[in-house]
Motif scaffolding. Sequence first.
Motif, PDB file in Angstrom:
ATOM      1  N   PHE A  24       5.552  16.471  -2.982  1.00  0.00           N
ATOM      2  CA  PHE A  24       6.071  16.036  -1.741  1.00  0.00           C
ATOM      3  C   PHE A  24       5.425  14.510  -1.664  1.00  0.00           C
ATOM      4  O   PHE A  24       5.124  14.192  -0.622  1.00  0.00           O
ATOM      5  N   PHE A  25       5.824  13.852  -2.700  1.00  0.00           N
ATOM      6  CA  PHE A  25       5.336  12.370  -2.576  1.00  0.00           C
ATOM      7  C   PHE A  25       6.071  11.487  -1.674  1.00  0.00           C
ATOM      8  O   PHE A  25       5.458  10.516  -1.076  1.00  0.00           O
ATOM      9  N   TRP A  26       7.224  11.744  -1.522  1.00  0.00           N
ATOM     10  CA  TRP A  26       7.874  11.049  -0.222  1.00  0.00           C
ATOM     11  C   TRP A  26       7.396  11.089   1.249  1.00  0.00           C
ATOM     12  O   TRP A  26       7.930  10.118   1.794  1.00  0.00           O
ATOM     13  N   ILE A  27       6.738  11.879   1.372  1.00  0.00           N
ATOM     14  CA  ILE A  27       5.864  11.906   2.700  1.00  0.00           C
ATOM     15  C   ILE A  27       5.061  10.573   2.840  1.00  0.00           C
ATOM     16  O   ILE A  27       5.044  10.090   3.823  1.00  0.00           O
ATOM     17  N   ALA A  28       4.483  10.021   1.869  1.00  0.00           N
ATOM     18  CA  ALA A  28       3.826   8.940   1.812  1.00  0.00           C
ATOM     19  C   ALA A  28       4.721   7.670   2.414  1.00  0.00           C
ATOM     20  O   ALA A  28       4.313   6.866   3.215  1.00  0.00           O
ATOM     21  N   TYR A  29       5.975   7.685   1.960  1.00  0.00           N
ATOM     22  CA  TYR A  29       6.973   6.665   2.278  1.00  0.00           C
ATOM     23  C   TYR A  29       7.097   6.868   3.844  1.00  0.00           C
ATOM     24  O   TYR A  29       7.374   5.863   4.611  1.00  0.00           O
ATOM     25  N   VAL A  30       7.521   7.936   4.286  1.00  0.00           N
ATOM     26  CA  VAL A  30       7.960   8.051   5.813  1.00  0.00           C
ATOM     27  C   VAL A  30       6.695   8.070   6.479  1.00  0.00           C
ATOM     28  O   VAL A  30       6.683   7.080   7.512  1.00  0.00           O
ATOM     29  N   VAL A  31       5.357   8.133   6.204  1.00  0.00           N
ATOM     30  CA  VAL A  31       4.203   7.799   6.894  1.00  0.00           C
ATOM     31  C   VAL A  31       3.985   6.432   7.075  1.00  0.00           C
ATOM     32  O   VAL A  31       3.731   5.682   7.835  1.00  0.00           O
ATOM     33  N   LEU A  54       0.795  -1.307   0.166  1.00  0.00           N
ATOM     34  CA  LEU A  54       0.059   0.093   0.115  1.00  0.00           C
ATOM     35  C   LEU A  54       1.089   1.326   0.028  1.00  0.00           C
ATOM     36  O   LEU A  54       0.408   2.194  -0.836  1.00  0.00           O
ATOM     37  N   THR A  55       1.850   1.289   0.835  1.00  0.00           N
ATOM     38  CA  THR A  55       2.887   2.437   0.780  1.00  0.00           C
ATOM     39  C   THR A  55       3.545   2.749  -0.483  1.00  0.00           C
ATOM     40  O   THR A  55       3.501   3.934  -0.901  1.00  0.00           O
ATOM     41  N   LEU A  56       4.010   1.757  -1.206  1.00  0.00           N
ATOM     42  CA  LEU A  56       4.420   1.898  -2.320  1.00  0.00           C
ATOM     43  C   LEU A  56       3.700   2.277  -3.522  1.00  0.00           C
ATOM     44  O   LEU A  56       3.954   3.245  -4.353  1.00  0.00           O
ATOM     45  N   LEU A  57       2.654   1.788  -3.366  1.00  0.00           N
ATOM     46  CA  LEU A  57       1.575   2.129  -4.421  1.00  0.00           C
ATOM     47  C   LEU A  57       0.985   3.433  -4.347  1.00  0.00           C
ATOM     48  O   LEU A  57       1.095   4.498  -5.199  1.00  0.00           O
ATOM     49  N   VAL A  58       1.036   4.030  -2.888  1.00  0.00           N
ATOM     50  CA  VAL A  58       0.571   5.362  -2.861  1.00  0.00           C
ATOM     51  C   VAL A  58       1.671   6.394  -3.362  1.00  0.00           C
ATOM     52  O   VAL A  58       1.436   7.377  -3.595  1.00  0.00           O
ATOM     53  N   GLY A  59       3.081   6.030  -2.452  1.00  0.00           N
ATOM     54  CA  GLY A  59       3.962   6.744  -3.026  1.00  0.00           C
ATOM     55  C   GLY A  59       4.443   7.041  -4.587  1.00  0.00           C
ATOM     56  O   GLY A  59       4.578   8.038  -4.933  1.00  0.00           O
ATOM     57  N   PHE A  60       4.331   5.970  -5.390  1.00  0.00           N
ATOM     58  CA  PHE A  60       4.497   5.796  -6.731  1.00  0.00           C
ATOM     59  C   PHE A  60       3.128   6.409  -7.359  1.00  0.00           C
ATOM     60  O   PHE A  60       3.561   7.398  -8.373  1.00  0.00           O
ATOM     61  N   GLY A  61       2.090   6.397  -6.891  1.00  0.00           N
ATOM     62  CA  GLY A  61       1.086   6.981  -7.444  1.00  0.00           C
ATOM     63  C   GLY A  61       1.106   8.466  -7.399  1.00  0.00           C
ATOM     64  O   GLY A  61       0.802   9.294  -8.238  1.00  0.00           O
ATOM     65  N   LEU A  62       1.614   9.034  -6.177  1.00  0.00           N
ATOM     66  CA  LEU A  62       1.622  10.458  -5.900  1.00  0.00           C
ATOM     67  C   LEU A  62       2.970  11.065  -6.579  1.00  0.00           C
ATOM     68  O   LEU A  62       2.919  12.113  -7.554  1.00  0.00           O
ATOM     69  N   LEU A  63       3.773  10.274  -7.068  1.00  0.00           N
ATOM     70  CA  LEU A  63       5.083  10.296  -7.848  1.00  0.00           C
ATOM     71  C   LEU A  63       4.619  10.821  -9.368  1.00  0.00           C
ATOM     72  O   LEU A  63       4.749  11.630 -10.014  1.00  0.00           O
ATOM     73  N   LEU A  64       3.847   9.719  -9.758  1.00  0.00           N
ATOM     74  CA  LEU A  64       3.360   9.864 -11.195  1.00  0.00           C
ATOM     75  C   LEU A  64       2.300  11.013 -11.313  1.00  0.00           C
ATOM     76  O   LEU A  64       2.077  11.440 -12.407  1.00  0.00           O
ATOM     77  N   ALA A  65       1.671  11.130 -10.321  1.00  0.00           N
ATOM     78  CA  ALA A  65       0.523  12.310 -10.302  1.00  0.00           C
ATOM     79  C   ALA A  65       1.271  13.701 -10.432  1.00  0.00           C
ATOM     80  O   ALA A  65       0.398  14.844 -10.598  1.00  0.00           O
ATOM     81  N   GLY A  66       2.559  13.723 -10.054  1.00  0.00           N
ATOM     82  CA  GLY A  66       3.260  15.162 -10.096  1.00  0.00           C
ATOM     83  C   GLY A  66       3.215  15.683  -8.629  1.00  0.00           C
ATOM     84  O   GLY A  66       3.479  16.873  -8.637  1.00  0.00           O
ATOM     85  N   VAL A  67       2.769  15.109  -7.917  1.00  0.00           N
ATOM     86  CA  VAL A  67       2.897  15.786  -6.392  1.00  0.00           C
ATOM     87  C   VAL A  67       4.166  16.057  -5.963  1.00  0.00           C
ATOM     88  O   VAL A  67       4.996  15.003  -6.151  1.00  0.00           O
TER      89      VAL A  67
END
Length: 146
Positions: free
Chosen positions: A39-46, A24-37
Amino acid sequence: MNADEPFDGEAPIELIATGAVTTLTLLVGFGLLLAGVRFFWIAYVVGFAGVLPLAVGCARAYRLRAHRADTDTKTRENTDPLEELRERYARGELTDEEFDRRVERLLATAAGENARWNDERGRGERPTADGDREREGGVKIGSYHP
């Protein structure tokens, strides 16, 4: 099963929780990266520093609670019936008359089983679970089982 025991062939709940949170963390993190967000890296920290330890801790607590319940059930199954009666009497669940009646019935049952056991033992036999008798060599006596 202890928390320090190695993997024993069945998937412990901690491994399932770890895999689910990691995915779930990887999917959210890469999804945010692909969406151009930005601060996508915050998903990995959380995910890895917050949600993962929480999920593993909850899974361990669940497994330990289930293990304790299983141990309590096995302990109750192996408890002496007379000791259980004494505990119930001490807690006030049984009256004096009820306690005396149950103890007498329990002792009478135990005496009957012991007498039958001693009688059959004198002949080199012992009772089996299905009511037959068994000689010391393992040969059943008393009924025919095709």
